[in-house]
Motif scaffolding. Structure first.
Motif, PDB file in Angstrom:
ATOM      1  N   LYS A 282      56.653  63.553 -17.554  1.00 28.58           N
ATOM      2  CA  LYS A 282      57.499  63.169 -16.421  1.00 28.58           C
ATOM      3  C   LYS A 282      58.892  62.730 -16.859  1.00 28.58           C
ATOM      4  O   LYS A 282      59.866  62.928 -16.133  1.00 28.58           O
ATOM      5  CB  LYS A 282      56.839  62.037 -15.644  1.00 28.58           C
ATOM      6  CG  LYS A 282      55.671  62.488 -14.810  1.00 28.58           C
ATOM      7  CD  LYS A 282      55.065  61.310 -14.098  1.00 28.58           C
ATOM      8  CE  LYS A 282      53.762  61.693 -13.430  1.00 28.58           C
ATOM      9  NZ  LYS A 282      53.057  60.549 -12.890  1.00 28.58           N
ATOM     10  N   ASN A 283      58.987  62.119 -18.006  1.00 28.99           N
ATOM     11  CA  ASN A 283      60.270  61.559 -18.391  1.00 28.99           C
ATOM     12  C   ASN A 283      61.123  62.472 -19.265  1.00 28.99           C
ATOM     13  O   ASN A 283      62.192  62.105 -19.709  1.00 28.99           O
ATOM     14  CB  ASN A 283      60.057  60.225 -19.119  1.00 28.99           C
ATOM     15  CG  ASN A 283      59.366  59.232 -18.201  1.00 28.99           C
ATOM     16  OD1 ASN A 283      59.673  59.193 -17.004  1.00 28.99           O
ATOM     17  ND2 ASN A 283      58.411  58.493 -18.731  1.00 28.99           N
ATOM     18  N   TRP A 284      60.625  63.658 -19.477  1.00 26.94           N
ATOM     19  CA  TRP A 284      61.404  64.598 -20.284  1.00 26.94           C
ATOM     20  C   TRP A 284      62.581  65.132 -19.461  1.00 26.94           C
ATOM     21  O   TRP A 284      62.584  65.086 -18.235  1.00 26.94           O
ATOM     22  CB  TRP A 284      60.544  65.785 -20.722  1.00 26.94           C
ATOM     23  CG  TRP A 284      59.520  65.479 -21.774  1.00 26.94           C
ATOM     24  CD1 TRP A 284      58.942  64.266 -22.035  1.00 26.94           C
ATOM     25  CD2 TRP A 284      58.951  66.415 -22.683  1.00 26.94           C
ATOM     26  NE1 TRP A 284      58.043  64.374 -23.050  1.00 26.94           N
ATOM     27  CE2 TRP A 284      58.021  65.701 -23.478  1.00 26.94           C
ATOM     28  CE3 TRP A 284      59.106  67.774 -22.929  1.00 26.94           C
ATOM     29  CZ2 TRP A 284      57.268  66.304 -24.480  1.00 26.94           C
ATOM     30  CZ3 TRP A 284      58.362  68.377 -23.921  1.00 26.94           C
ATOM     31  CH2 TRP A 284      57.457  67.635 -24.695  1.00 26.94           C
ATOM     32  N   LYS A 285      63.530  65.732 -20.182  1.00 31.75           N
ATOM     33  CA  LYS A 285      64.623  66.416 -19.485  1.00 31.75           C
ATOM     34  C   LYS A 285      64.080  67.713 -18.888  1.00 31.75           C
ATOM     35  O   LYS A 285      63.145  68.307 -19.436  1.00 31.75           O
ATOM     36  CB  LYS A 285      65.747  66.714 -20.466  1.00 31.75           C
ATOM     37  CG  LYS A 285      66.512  65.490 -20.921  1.00 31.75           C
ATOM     38  CD  LYS A 285      67.826  65.911 -21.561  1.00 31.75           C
ATOM     39  CE  LYS A 285      68.738  64.736 -21.765  1.00 31.75           C
ATOM     40  NZ  LYS A 285      68.224  63.768 -22.745  1.00 31.75           N
ATOM     41  N   MET A 286      64.753  68.142 -17.825  1.00 33.33           N
ATOM     42  CA  MET A 286      64.238  69.315 -17.113  1.00 33.33           C
ATOM     43  C   MET A 286      64.178  70.558 -18.012  1.00 33.33           C
ATOM     44  O   MET A 286      63.217  71.326 -17.986  1.00 33.33           O
ATOM     45  CB  MET A 286      65.071  69.599 -15.878  1.00 33.33           C
ATOM     46  CG  MET A 286      64.392  70.552 -14.912  1.00 33.33           C
ATOM     47  SD  MET A 286      65.452  71.032 -13.580  1.00 33.33           S
ATOM     48  CE  MET A 286      65.332  69.629 -12.527  1.00 33.33           C
TER      49      MET A 286
ATOM     50  N   GLN B  78      63.789  70.671 -21.172  1.00 34.41           N
ATOM     51  CA  GLN B  78      62.704  70.533 -22.150  1.00 34.41           C
ATOM     52  C   GLN B  78      61.359  70.885 -21.503  1.00 34.41           C
ATOM     53  O   GLN B  78      60.531  71.594 -22.086  1.00 34.41           O
ATOM     54  CB  GLN B  78      62.661  69.103 -22.689  1.00 34.41           C
ATOM     55  CG  GLN B  78      63.878  68.754 -23.528  1.00 34.41           C
ATOM     56  CD  GLN B  78      63.950  67.274 -23.868  1.00 34.41           C
ATOM     57  OE1 GLN B  78      63.507  66.430 -23.075  1.00 34.41           O
ATOM     58  NE2 GLN B  78      64.528  66.954 -25.013  1.00 34.41           N
ATOM     59  N   ILE B  79      61.197  70.372 -20.285  1.00 33.32           N
ATOM     60  CA  ILE B  79      59.943  70.672 -19.556  1.00 33.32           C
ATOM     61  C   ILE B  79      59.823  72.186 -19.352  1.00 33.32           C
ATOM     62  O   ILE B  79      58.763  72.785 -19.590  1.00 33.32           O
ATOM     63  CB  ILE B  79      59.923  69.959 -18.184  1.00 33.32           C
ATOM     64  CG1 ILE B  79      59.996  68.445 -18.373  1.00 33.32           C
ATOM     65  CG2 ILE B  79      58.682  70.349 -17.387  1.00 33.32           C
ATOM     66  CD1 ILE B  79      60.173  67.671 -17.071  1.00 33.32           C
ATOM     67  N   ALA B  80      60.944  72.790 -18.926  1.00 33.47           N
ATOM     68  CA  ALA B  80      60.930  74.231 -18.636  1.00 33.47           C
ATOM     69  C   ALA B  80      60.586  75.025 -19.888  1.00 33.47           C
ATOM     70  O   ALA B  80      59.754  75.952 -19.855  1.00 33.47           O
ATOM     71  CB  ALA B  80      62.278  74.658 -18.074  1.00 33.47           C
ATOM     72  N   LEU B  81      61.192  74.675 -20.990  1.00 31.59           N
ATOM     73  CA  LEU B  81      60.980  75.407 -22.233  1.00 31.59           C
ATOM     74  C   LEU B  81      59.512  75.358 -22.650  1.00 31.59           C
ATOM     75  O   LEU B  81      58.889  76.384 -22.933  1.00 31.59           O
ATOM     76  CB  LEU B  81      61.865  74.796 -23.327  1.00 31.59           C
ATOM     77  CG  LEU B  81      62.077  75.647 -24.559  1.00 31.59           C
ATOM     78  CD1 LEU B  81      62.833  76.922 -24.215  1.00 31.59           C
ATOM     79  CD2 LEU B  81      62.852  74.856 -25.615  1.00 31.59           C
TER      80      LEU B  81
ATOM     81  N   THR C 171      60.478  78.686 -14.682  1.00 29.14           N
ATOM     82  CA  THR C 171      60.060  77.295 -14.447  1.00 29.14           C
ATOM     83  C   THR C 171      61.284  76.426 -14.136  1.00 29.14           C
ATOM     84  O   THR C 171      61.247  75.602 -13.211  1.00 29.14           O
ATOM     85  CB  THR C 171      59.362  76.717 -15.704  1.00 29.14           C
ATOM     86  OG1 THR C 171      58.364  77.626 -16.132  1.00 29.14           O
ATOM     87  CG2 THR C 171      58.737  75.369 -15.414  1.00 29.14           C
ATOM     88  N   TRP C 172      62.334  76.606 -14.909  1.00 30.14           N
ATOM     89  CA  TRP C 172      63.532  75.778 -14.730  1.00 30.14           C
ATOM     90  C   TRP C 172      64.098  75.944 -13.315  1.00 30.14           C
ATOM     91  O   TRP C 172      64.398  74.958 -12.637  1.00 30.14           O
ATOM     92  CB  TRP C 172      64.570  76.178 -15.792  1.00 30.14           C
ATOM     93  CG  TRP C 172      65.800  75.362 -15.749  1.00 30.14           C
ATOM     94  CD1 TRP C 172      65.950  74.067 -16.151  1.00 30.14           C
ATOM     95  CD2 TRP C 172      67.076  75.765 -15.250  1.00 30.14           C
ATOM     96  NE1 TRP C 172      67.226  73.635 -15.942  1.00 30.14           N
ATOM     97  CE2 TRP C 172      67.948  74.661 -15.392  1.00 30.14           C
ATOM     98  CE3 TRP C 172      67.568  76.962 -14.707  1.00 30.14           C
ATOM     99  CZ2 TRP C 172      69.284  74.715 -15.005  1.00 30.14           C
ATOM    100  CZ3 TRP C 172      68.896  77.015 -14.326  1.00 30.14           C
ATOM    101  CH2 TRP C 172      69.739  75.901 -14.476  1.00 30.14           C
ATOM    102  N   ILE C 173      64.189  77.209 -12.857  1.00 30.01           N
ATOM    103  CA  ILE C 173      64.712  77.444 -11.498  1.00 30.01           C
ATOM    104  C   ILE C 173      63.776  76.816 -10.474  1.00 30.01           C
ATOM    105  O   ILE C 173      64.213  76.200  -9.499  1.00 30.01           O
ATOM    106  CB  ILE C 173      64.894  78.961 -11.234  1.00 30.01           C
ATOM    107  CG1 ILE C 173      65.909  79.538 -12.229  1.00 30.01           C
ATOM    108  CG2 ILE C 173      65.357  79.218  -9.804  1.00 30.01           C
ATOM    109  CD1 ILE C 173      66.002  81.056 -12.206  1.00 30.01           C
ATOM    110  N   GLY C 174      62.476  76.965 -10.707  1.00 31.63           N
ATOM    111  CA  GLY C 174      61.492  76.390  -9.789  1.00 31.63           C
ATOM    112  C   GLY C 174      61.601  74.871  -9.709  1.00 31.63           C
ATOM    113  O   GLY C 174      61.556  74.285  -8.621  1.00 31.63           O
ATOM    114  N   LEU C 175      61.763  74.240 -10.871  1.00 27.44           N
ATOM    115  CA  LEU C 175      61.895  72.773 -10.904  1.00 27.44           C
ATOM    116  C   LEU C 175      63.149  72.335 -10.146  1.00 27.44           C
ATOM    117  O   LEU C 175      63.120  71.402  -9.345  1.00 27.44           O
ATOM    118  CB  LEU C 175      61.991  72.286 -12.355  1.00 27.44           C
ATOM    119  CG  LEU C 175      60.735  72.407 -13.220  1.00 27.44           C
ATOM    120  CD1 LEU C 175      61.035  72.011 -14.659  1.00 27.44           C
ATOM    121  CD2 LEU C 175      59.604  71.535 -12.662  1.00 27.44           C
TER     122      LEU C 175
END
Lengths: 399, 488
Positions: A300-304, A306-309, A384-388
């Protein structure tokens, strides 16, 4: 800025401490009708594809077409009613929770669905003329069909926004309503996943599952939906739930459609079909969906980015790890049964074709395969990044 | 090049039976066991499309007919779909209707399973599926779609503006200047993107339309060269890029009724001189013949040929015959007539022939377009009695040409119907070569007289004025009767 837009939280659960809980959560009839409309077009779409694979020839009035058209009719009814109510009526709550487009008022989702209805309406005479000008359908992807599909997607997104705005408004004050709307949003999201997987079915045909193209096709579109619904719905299990809807929908198709007799009406008939031919067994997207939900609960606390990757890597790795060996099973005799349905073939499937022979179509190995899977991973991360990003924006939608 | 390929593809796939101009419907008399069916097949103008089928039964009573379409030849012909029952007319139990999808360009056949008092019998009728035209969009539909399109483009820009500027405001709040600005910018971007998408759609549509137009059937070109009274006919195609004429080899032509070409020459505009001629293969990729004496003027030429793979075509051209063309006699298998010009009024149902014989048309009371008829013609001797010395002409009881006076329709048909003999043989289990063997001019050697009556199944494709040329033979004389038809 006093908008509801500034939700910094990613993957949060709803207002657990909601002060006010409505005793009797009520979902407005037009939301139910919208959900029914999308259900109808999803069933109609699957039915229509089965019709073309089993019978081949159709008319405007086939039940499958009726189911698709019912979507437009139902959506049209709620659009006209809500625009009339919000523009001309006296319901101040409805007016307040609506947007203004060229002087007309209604919730944003209604305008999106209405746009979809107009697109569907436009595609009908266009498609009819197209048949008269260039012949009956040989290609699924023609300009009028693209407009029809765009219209149906418009209706689907519109209903999603209609639910979303109501859900977001209920988030802080009415948990029962919120939960019900969240469930409906995830159900509609599941049908969107059905639609997305339907769109890539030519690349994900079981005999093509040992090609990177199948994983690229799924990797481009699907993580977007999972991330979007995860963000927009605020559910910890959004990806799992929507993937489950898809899996159940397609398995139901395999169990139900072959119960109905059908005879090919177009030649040449290379496979004498006697019953409706269902879709291929669902891709096991449920497993990477669970993996993504588990991942997202922990980062949850990661940068977007990073999460996407990481999500892209996890999605493609898990999907490949389960689908690749499962595809071996699908091409084996062990899957030729009523549940996995790998011995259902369309009427024009030649006996010496890859599908009937249960042979891999152009399987890939080595560097070609790994390069392809790497591409799929990159696409899945971007998706994922676009979705987020979009999902987070959607959490702020109030009207 | 693309058109060439498309044509080659069409010809390769299409075996027999696309002759005629502007007359695509198939009219065929089918005798299957004790059943006698008059079959009409109306193929669509676009492929894939739906062919309409009508059957009138006049032999043993028919209970039911089921129909199945298959390609005429090839692997696909062995894998038919399930058949469709034809609908029986409630008013007329001997009239059946149905429709079938023809999915690809090429030669098809409709298989009929007939059930009735004389048991179950099968028969097939060939039909050609070739795309003939592109439908242009009517004004009213165009305007309607354009308006809906504008609504969609403007609508999505407005919706995106509302999404950006208003959708995230808490209920009841009005958007501030910043939100308004963002909404406007988003709206402009959406409009630009949507217009790009519309442009992409337009390009896509154009590409589809061009691809389809490339598949439209086009006959080969016919290029006549007249030196003295020697007519050379070059068959080929104009290359669109260079306007150069590419001669087609004459090796590819199959004799039909003993001749590689059946050439009708009809003087324009009065249709007051008609010749049925038969040019022969010359050595240099041409067809050649010595023209008989012909009244000077401009003639419309209609040349029926059959390619080696069985695909028939009607080629057209104009020929100017000068006043000083050297005279020559008419060959014994050729025919001519000099009826009154169209401007002199409609010809009746009785046509006086030059040698005192008479040809009579038993014309139906009403003639309407799109209706199937069996037109009957009788040859009477000089005393008005049925001609006892009637003989087959080019292997048939008669030949007919139905020609619309504006030149848009030409159909050269035979007594069984408008499908070619080769195609009928293929459809009913024979081979095209067998059919050709039976149609050689040697059949004319028959010395046995035949009935002086001939029937041609045919239906006019559109209303208007038609001139009909009928050839029958008695003793050694080929007669050409001429009749007019005003079709409503």
């Amino acid at each position: 800025m006093s908008t509801a837009a500034n939700h910094p939280v990613v993957f949060a659960s709803p207002g657990a401490g909601a002060a006010v809980q409505a005793q009797s959560a009520r979902i407005p009839w037009y939301i139910w009708t919208g959900v029914l409309a999308i259900t109808s077009s999803s069933i109609g779409g699957a039915w229509d594809v089965s019709w073309h694979r089993s019978i081949g020839r159709d008319t405007f009035w086939t039940p499958a077409h009726m189911a698709i058209q019912a979507c437009g009719v139902l959506a049209g009814i709620i659009c006209v009613w809500l625009i009339a109510q919000a523009t001309l009526g006296h319901d101040s709550k409805l007016k307040a929770a609506s947007v203004n487009v060229f002087g007309l008022r209604a919730p944003l989702g209604i305008f999106l669905a209405g746009w979809g209805c107009v697109a569907v309406l436009t595609s009908a005479p266009f498609d009819n003329w197209w048949h008269n000008a260039y012949g009956l359908d040989v290609k699924i992807v023609s300009p009028p069909h693209a407009l029809l599909i765009l219209g149906l997607r418009g209706i689907s997104i519109g209903v999603m926004f209609l639910i979303l705005a109501a859900m977001n408004r209920a988030a802080e004050k009415d948990e029962v309503t919120f939960k019900r709307l969240q469930a409906l949003l995830l159900y509609v999201g599941g049908l969107a996943v059905v639609g997305q997987m339907f769109f890539v079915q030519e690349s994900t045909w079981d005999v093509k599952l040992h090609q990177a193209a199948a994983y690229i096709a799924v990797g481009i579109g699907l993580p977007f939906f999972f991330a979007l619904f995860s963000q927009a719905s605020r559910s910890r299990w959004a990806a799992t739930t929507t993937a489950t809807v898809y899996t159940v929908f397609v398995i139901a198709e395999i169990l139900i459609l072959p119960l109905f007799p059908a005879h090919p009406k177009l030649g040449p008939v290379y496979n004498m079909v006697t019953h409706m031919v269902p879709a291929k067994f669902p891709i096991l997207i449920l497993v990477p969906a669970v993996a993504l939900d588990l991942l997202w609960q922990r980062v949850k606390n990661w940068k977007m980015w990073q999460i996407a990757l990481l999500s892209g890597v996890v999605f493609i790795a898990v999907l490949t790890a389960v689908e690749w060996p499962f595809a071996n099973f699908l091409l084996s005799d062990a899957s030729k049964n009523r549940f996995f349905g790998t011995d259902y073939f369309q009427y024009n499937s030649p006996a010496d074709g890859f599908d009937r022979l249960r042979k891999w179509f152009d399987p890939e190995h080595g560097i070609v395969l790994y390069a392809g899977l790497l591409r799929a991973t990159v696409y899945a991360s971007i998706s994922t990044w676009i979705g987020l990003l979009f999902g987070r924006w959607m959490r702020g939608v109030q009207r | 090049m693309k058109r060439w390929l498309a044509l080659l593809f069409t010809i390769a796939l299409t075996l027999p039976a696309y002759a005629h101009i502007g007359s695509k419907d198939v009219f065929e008399e089918v005798n299957a066991g004790q059943y006698k069916l008059f079959v009409t097949i109306r193929p669509p103008n676009v492929i894939p499309g739906v062919a309409a089928i009508e059957v009138r039964s006049s032999g043993a009573p028919v209970r039911s007919i089921s129909i199945t379409p298959t390609p005429l030849t090839g692997e696909g012909s062995k894998h038919p779909p399930t058949s469709d029952a034809m609908k029986v007319s409630t008013a007329d139990p001997a009239f059946f209707t149905g429709s079938l999808w023809l999915m690809a360009s090429g030669s098809w056949q409709v298989h009929f399973d007939i059930d009735g008092s004389a048991g179950t019998v099968s028969a097939s009728v060939p039909v050609d599926a070739v795309p003939l035209s592109v439908l242009h969009m009517g004004h009213s539909l165009g305007i309607l779609l354009a308006l809906l399109g504008i609504l969609l483009v403007v609508g999505i820009a407005g919706i995106v503006a509302a999404a950006v500027g208003q959708s995230r405001l808490n209920p009841g709040m009005a958007p501030g200047p910043g939100q308004r600005r963002r909404a406007l910018a988003a709206s402009a971007v959406t409009l630009a993107v949507t217009l790009l998408i519309v442009y992409g759609g337009y390009k896509w549509w154009n590409a589809e339309a061009i691809a389809y137009a490339g598949d439209i059937y086009q006959p080969l070109s016919l290029s006549p060269i007249l030196r003295g009274n020697t007519l050379d006919l070059k068959i080929g195609r104009y290359d669109d890029g260079e306007h150069a004429f590419k001669t087609h080899s004459n090796d590819d032509l199959l004799p039909d009724h003993g001749h590689v070409m059946h050439l009708y020459a009809i003087r324009q505009p009065g249709m007051d001189a008609v010749f049925h001629l038969h040019p022969a293969v010359a050595s240099d990729k041409r067809l050649r013949m010595t023209l008989p004496s012909m009244p000077p003027g401009t003639y419309r030429l209609y040349g029926d040929i059959v390619h080696a793979n069985g695909f028939p075509e009607t080629l057209t051209a104009d020929l100017i015959v000068p006043p000083d063309m050297p005279p020559a006699p008419l060959s014994s298998e050729d025919a001519s007539a000099a009826p009154p010009a169209l401007s002199q009024g409609e010809l009746g149902t009785t046509y006086k022939l030059p040698d005192g014989y008479t040809m009579v048309w038993d014309r139906p009371q009403e003639l309407s377009a799109h209706t199937a008829y069996a037109f009957r013609f009788r040859l009477l001797g000089s005393g008005g009695q049925p001609a006892a010395d009637t003989r087959p002409y080019l292997g048939m009881a008669g030949h007919a040409a139905f020609v619309k006076t504006d030149g848009t329709v030409f159909a050269h048909t035979h007594p069984e119907g408008s499908a070619s003999m080769q195609a009928m043989m293929l459809a009913n289990g024979g081979s095209g070569e067998m059919a050709d063997a039976g149609s050689m001019s040697g059949m004319d050697m028959s010395t046995q007289p035949i009935a002086p009556v001939v029937e041609f199944p045919y239906g006019f494709p559109s209303p208007g004025r038609y001139r009909i040329f009928i050839q029958m033979k008695h003793a050694n004389t080929v007669e050409t009767g001429v009749f007019d038809a005003e079709v409503r």
